[in-house]
Write a protein that holds these residues in place. Structure first.
Motif, PDB file in Angstrom:
ATOM      1  N   SER A  21       0.867  -1.190   0.000  1.00 45.19           N
ATOM      2  CA  SER A  21       0.000   0.000   0.000  1.00 45.19           C
ATOM      3  C   SER A  21       0.894   1.227   0.000  1.00 45.19           C
ATOM      4  CB  SER A  21      -0.902   0.036   1.236  1.00 45.19           C
ATOM      5  OG  SER A  21      -2.085  -0.698   1.008  1.00 45.19           O
ATOM      6  N   LYS A  22       0.434   2.250  -0.724  1.00 46.20           N
ATOM      7  CA  LYS A  22       1.215   3.484  -0.823  1.00 46.20           C
ATOM      8  C   LYS A  22       0.384   4.630  -0.258  1.00 46.20           C
ATOM      9  CE  LYS A  22       2.363   5.091  -4.981  1.00 46.20           C
ATOM     10  NZ  LYS A  22       3.080   5.313  -6.252  1.00 46.20           N
ATOM     11  N   PHE A  23       0.957   5.380   0.669  1.00 46.01           N
ATOM     12  CA  PHE A  23       0.275   6.520   1.293  1.00 46.01           C
ATOM     13  C   PHE A  23       1.012   7.797   0.888  1.00 46.01           C
ATOM     14  CE2 PHE A  23      -0.483   2.762   3.765  1.00 46.01           C
ATOM     15  CZ  PHE A  23      -1.784   2.853   4.218  1.00 46.01           C
ATOM     16  N   ILE A  24       0.398   8.579   0.009  1.00 42.89           N
ATOM     17  CA  ILE A  24       1.006   9.837  -0.455  1.00 42.89           C
ATOM     18  C   ILE A  24       0.361  10.974   0.334  1.00 42.89           C
ATOM     19  CG2 ILE A  24       1.507  11.281  -2.468  1.00 42.89           C
ATOM     20  CD1 ILE A  24       0.620   8.786  -4.179  1.00 42.89           C
ATOM     21  N   VAL A  98      -4.042  12.642   2.987  1.00 42.91           N
ATOM     22  CA  VAL A  98      -3.271  11.423   2.719  1.00 42.91           C
ATOM     23  C   VAL A  98      -4.075  10.549   1.758  1.00 42.91           C
ATOM     24  CG1 VAL A  98      -2.119   9.391   3.674  1.00 42.91           C
ATOM     25  CG2 VAL A  98      -2.187  11.516   5.007  1.00 42.91           C
ATOM     26  N   VAL A  99      -3.459  10.277   0.615  1.00 38.93           N
ATOM     27  CA  VAL A  99      -4.074   9.471  -0.446  1.00 38.93           C
ATOM     28  C   VAL A  99      -3.532   8.052  -0.340  1.00 38.93           C
ATOM     29  CG1 VAL A  99      -4.260   9.189  -2.949  1.00 38.93           C
ATOM     30  CG2 VAL A  99      -4.216  11.498  -1.958  1.00 38.93           C
ATOM     31  N   ARG A 100      -4.433   7.061  -0.249  1.00 36.27           N
ATOM     32  CA  ARG A 100      -3.978   5.674  -0.138  1.00 36.27           C
ATOM     33  C   ARG A 100      -4.302   4.876  -1.396  1.00 36.27           C
ATOM     34  NH1 ARG A 100      -6.120   0.652   3.675  1.00 36.27           N
ATOM     35  NH2 ARG A 100      -4.434  -0.782   3.111  1.00 36.27           N
ATOM     36  N   TYR A 101      -3.259   4.267  -1.921  1.00 29.55           N
ATOM     37  CA  TYR A 101      -3.434   3.273  -2.986  1.00 29.55           C
ATOM     38  C   TYR A 101      -3.263   1.905  -2.342  1.00 29.55           C
ATOM     39  CZ  TYR A 101      -3.446   6.827  -6.606  1.00 29.55           C
ATOM     40  OH  TYR A 101      -3.786   7.891  -7.405  1.00 29.55           O
ATOM     41  N   PHE A 102      -4.351   1.122  -2.332  1.00 33.56           N
ATOM     42  CA  PHE A 102      -4.369  -0.172  -1.649  1.00 33.56           C
ATOM     43  C   PHE A 102      -3.522  -1.190  -2.403  1.00 33.56           C
ATOM     44  CE2 PHE A 102      -6.895  -4.163  -0.641  1.00 33.56           C
ATOM     45  CZ  PHE A 102      -6.394  -4.285   0.650  1.00 33.56           C
ATOM     46  N   GLY A 103      -2.674  -1.904  -1.637  1.00 28.50           N
ATOM     47  CA  GLY A 103      -1.759  -2.864  -2.268  1.00 28.50           C
ATOM     48  C   GLY A 103      -2.242  -4.295  -2.239  1.00 28.50           C
ATOM     49  N   GLY A 104      -3.474  -4.530  -1.724  1.00 27.72           N
ATOM     50  CA  GLY A 104      -4.023  -5.884  -1.735  1.00 27.72           C
ATOM     51  C   GLY A 104      -3.871  -6.632  -0.422  1.00 27.72           C
ATOM     52  N   ILE A 105      -3.046  -6.110   0.490  1.00 27.70           N
ATOM     53  CA  ILE A 105      -2.862  -6.763   1.792  1.00 27.70           C
ATOM     54  C   ILE A 105      -3.402  -5.835   2.880  1.00 27.70           C
ATOM     55  CG2 ILE A 105      -1.180  -7.708   3.439  1.00 27.70           C
ATOM     56  CD1 ILE A 105       0.708  -8.067   0.953  1.00 27.70           C
TER      57      ILE A 105
END
Length: 199
Positions: A21-24, A98-105
């Motif tokens: 997951s990426k938190f920008i 904070v923008v979250r792109y979910f990484g599947g976990i």
């Protein structure tokens, strides 16, 4: 009453990655709720493909207004840690997104709290914390003939002209540093035909 407050100097970015997951994060100065909401809408549109766009803002010289959103994350896992970073840094008139792109976990509630806290902290650390004077808005009305007398008083580093309308009867909206406001009001009141009031 506070005569100054700590805030951020400019827009800055941060990043936190955990289990794909990426938190920008984005931290920026804002002065009104309308401005904060407009920025939140702007980032929601820009990052419409992200799973979550969470945010928190704190406004007022003493941070008397604060709002946050978990935007679909479990309650208290995103907005609260974002606001927590504003509090621990002692800053106000600030918006953090904070923008979250979910990484599947899935990260679990503890993992999410850490992720949003660290992302917000990174954006703040990439910025500069500055001190600003608290200001008050003042409306001044005067006859055109009194223009020179009024302008002499407001040509000062403590005063910013926000709006002006010059005619036979002139009107100006000023932003005045709190520590100087009463002195200015007193000086203006001594000029015949001038009215000045706090907004």
């Amino acid at each position: 009453m506070n005569t100054s407050y700590r805030t951020l100097a400019r827009l800055s970015e941060g990043l936190y990655k955990e289990k794909m997951s990426k938190f920008i994060s984005f931290a920026m100065p804002v002065t009104t709720e309308e401005e904060a909401k407009a920025k939140i809408d702007e980032y929601r549109n820009t990052y419409h493909d992200a799973r979550h766009v969470c945010w928190g803002y704190r406004l007022g010289a003493a941070g008397e207004l604060s709002r946050s959103s978990d935007n679909g994350e479990p309650s208290g896992t995103a907005g609260k840690p974002i606001i927590g970073q504003c509090l621990s840094n002692g800053i106000t008139n600030v918006l953090i997104i904070v923008v979250r792109y979910f990484g599947g976990i899935k990260l679990g509630t503890g993992g999410l709290i850490v992720a949003y806290r660290e992302a917000a902290a990174d954006a703040i650390s990439n910025n500069e914390i500055i001190e600003r004077a608290v200001e008050k808005d003042v409306t001044v009305e005067f006859d055109y003939l009194n223009m020179d007398s009024v302008m002499r008083l407001i040509k000062d580093e403590y005063v910013t002209v926000k709006e002006r309308h010059f005619d036979n009867r002139c009107r100006m909206t000023l932003s005045v540093q709190l520590t100087y406001a009463d002195t200015l009001m007193s000086a203006l009141s001594k000029i015949e035909g001038v009215t000045a009031e706090y907004n």
